[in-house]
Design an enzyme around this catalytic site. Structure first.
Site, PDB file in Angstrom:
ATOM      1  N   LEU A 115      71.587  20.465  44.718  1.00  0.00           N
ATOM      2  CA  LEU A 115      70.454  21.347  45.036  1.00  0.00           C
ATOM      3  C   LEU A 115      69.995  21.221  46.496  1.00  0.00           C
ATOM      4  O   LEU A 115      68.907  21.683  46.858  1.00  0.00           O
ATOM      5  CB  LEU A 115      69.276  21.088  44.092  1.00  0.00           C
ATOM      6  CG  LEU A 115      69.534  21.352  42.602  1.00  0.00           C
ATOM      7  CD1 LEU A 115      68.261  21.206  41.794  1.00  0.00           C
ATOM      8  CD2 LEU A 115      70.122  22.741  42.364  1.00  0.00           C
ATOM      9  N   ALA A 119      69.935  18.247  52.888  1.00  0.00           N
ATOM     10  CA  ALA A 119      69.712  19.280  53.910  1.00  0.00           C
ATOM     11  C   ALA A 119      68.226  19.641  53.999  1.00  0.00           C
ATOM     12  O   ALA A 119      67.665  19.791  55.095  1.00  0.00           O
ATOM     13  CB  ALA A 119      70.542  20.522  53.585  1.00  0.00           C
ATOM     14  N   ASP A 161      74.890  24.426  53.146  1.00  0.00           N
ATOM     15  CA  ASP A 161      73.645  23.852  52.614  1.00  0.00           C
ATOM     16  C   ASP A 161      72.536  23.897  53.665  1.00  0.00           C
ATOM     17  O   ASP A 161      71.427  24.379  53.402  1.00  0.00           O
ATOM     18  CB  ASP A 161      73.852  22.396  52.166  1.00  0.00           C
ATOM     19  CG  ASP A 161      74.661  22.284  50.886  1.00  0.00           C
ATOM     20  OD1 ASP A 161      75.273  23.298  50.492  1.00  0.00           O
ATOM     21  OD2 ASP A 161      74.687  21.200  50.291  1.00  0.00           O
TER      22      ASP A 161
HETATM   23  C1  MEV Z   1      78.208  21.413  48.637  1.00  0.00           C
HETATM   24  O1  MEV Z   1      76.909  21.872  48.320  1.00  0.00           O
HETATM   25  C2  MEV Z   1      79.149  22.574  48.812  1.00  0.00           C
HETATM   26  C3  MEV Z   1      80.590  22.220  49.138  1.00  0.00           C
HETATM   27  O2  MEV Z   1      81.287  23.458  49.287  1.00  0.00           O
HETATM   28  C4  MEV Z   1      80.716  21.408  50.390  1.00  0.00           C
HETATM   29  C5  MEV Z   1      80.365  22.189  51.644  1.00  0.00           C
HETATM   30  O3  MEV Z   1      80.401  23.424  51.656  1.00  0.00           O
HETATM   31  O4  MEV Z   1      80.093  21.533  52.653  1.00  0.00           O
HETATM   32  C6  MEV Z   1      81.239  21.455  47.997  1.00  0.00           C
END
Ligand code: MEV
Length: 322
Positions: A115, A119, A161
């Site tokens: 979630l 970030a 994110d």
């Molecule tokens: C993480 O929330 C999402 C992923 O695609 C990693 C990224 O995009 O950095 C798994």
């Protein structure tokens, strides 16, 4: 005292493939948020206080690879401030004058749950601290600094994110390309359910890379399919047909399973949501734990939420995407 509040996020489509240049869709989730508060402190130095995780430490004593310390130092560097003498002083001046800064961070976003907790915490600190220092940074600079901290959290992040939490709006995201906001023509309901298992995103991203290195042709084809799902999903959202997203979510979940980032608990919750009336479901974020999402009508949402809790979800959030 300066305060900043930043919402969490979910990825609707395209996680993992987005690291390899495919598009992905992400939206903010206002029900969960991180907050940073910056205030004068009677104690010398810069103090970071994160009571939720039992962390209270002076910046000068925090290991350099700590993401909280990284964002604080990056804000000073971006503003061209070499740390102010009053802050570096080791003993308080005569008369007990205030000469330090306390940065307090709290968050209702579960850590390592997909979630966007890391970030959102970064963005909240960057905004509150730069405002406190009299020079609030614009979104582009906030996003750039938050991305540096994401590299510590996730290894080789795409940047999705930090971007969605910085802008706080639904986005269509392609790595290293200008951000595109999504125009949600018709609101839709998403149910978010937590497996309660910590999502090892850094490890999952690294394992997907190994798989890709071993069999680039096959994995590139799966990523391309995920990218095409994300593009179709964008059309459905912008064209006022969110009901079409369910089938796309199911297809995306099949791909995520094939690249090995789902797990028994995520599969169990996605199946439980589909059985109780959701029209589509998938994991969201790095996977192997964390949260899954399900598409529902507004009317069916309470029943699906209850079914998810009965199936073992540790927490459920119903959110309206608009
Ligand atoms: C993480 O929330 C999402 C992923 O695609 C990693 C990224 O995009 O950095 C798994």
């Amino acid at each position: 005292m300066i305060t900043s509040r930043v919402s969490g996020k979910i990825i609707l489509f395209g996680e993992h493939a987005v690291v390899y240049g495919q598009p992905a869709l992400a939206v903010p989730v206002n029900q969960v948020f991180a907050e940073a508060e910056v205030l004068d402190s009677p104690r010398a130095g810069i103090w970071i206080n994160a009571p939720d995780i039992g962390f209270h430490e002076k910046l000068s004593r925090i290991a350099p690879e700590n993401p909280l310390a990284t964002v604080v130092e990056a804000v000073f560097a971006e503003l061209g401030i070499s740390l102010p003498p009053s802050v570096l002083r080791t003993s308080p001046p005569e008369g007990g004058e205030k000469d330090g800064i306390e940065i307090k961070v709290t968050s209702t976003i579960p850590i390592a749950s997909g979630l966007g907790s890391g970030a959102a915490v970064s963005v909240a600190i960057i905004r509150a601290l730069s405002s406190y220092l009299g020079n609030p940074l614009d979104d582009e600079k906030v996003n750039k600094i938050a991305y540096e901290a994401e590299k510590i959290h996730h290894g080789t992040p795409s940047g999705i994110d930090n971007t969605v939490v910085t802008y706080g709006k639904p986005i269509f995201f392609i790595k290293d390309q200008p951000i595109e906001l999504l125009n949600v023509a018709k609101a839709f309901t998403i149910i978010i359910a937590d497996t309660g298992i910590s999502a090892p995103t850094k490890q999952s991203v690294a394992d997907v890379r190994k798989l890709w290195e071993k069999n680039p042709q096959k994995i590139n084809a799966l990523f391309a399919a995920a990218g095409s799902i994300a593009r179709t999903a964008r059309q459905s959202i912008e064209g006022g047909h969110p009901e079409r997203l369910g089938a796309l979510m199911n297809e995306n979940q099949r791909i995520l399973r094939e690249i090995g980032v789902s797990c028994r608990e995520l599969d169990h919750l996605t199946e439980a949501s589909l059985r109780s009336g959701a029209s589509g479901a998938k994991l969201s974020g790095g996977g192997r734990g964390g949260n899954m999402i399900a598409l529902s009508t507004k009317e069916n949402a309470p029943a699906i939420a209850e079914a998810l809790l009965n199936a073992g979800a540790k927490n459920v959030v119903v959110t309206e995407i608009k």
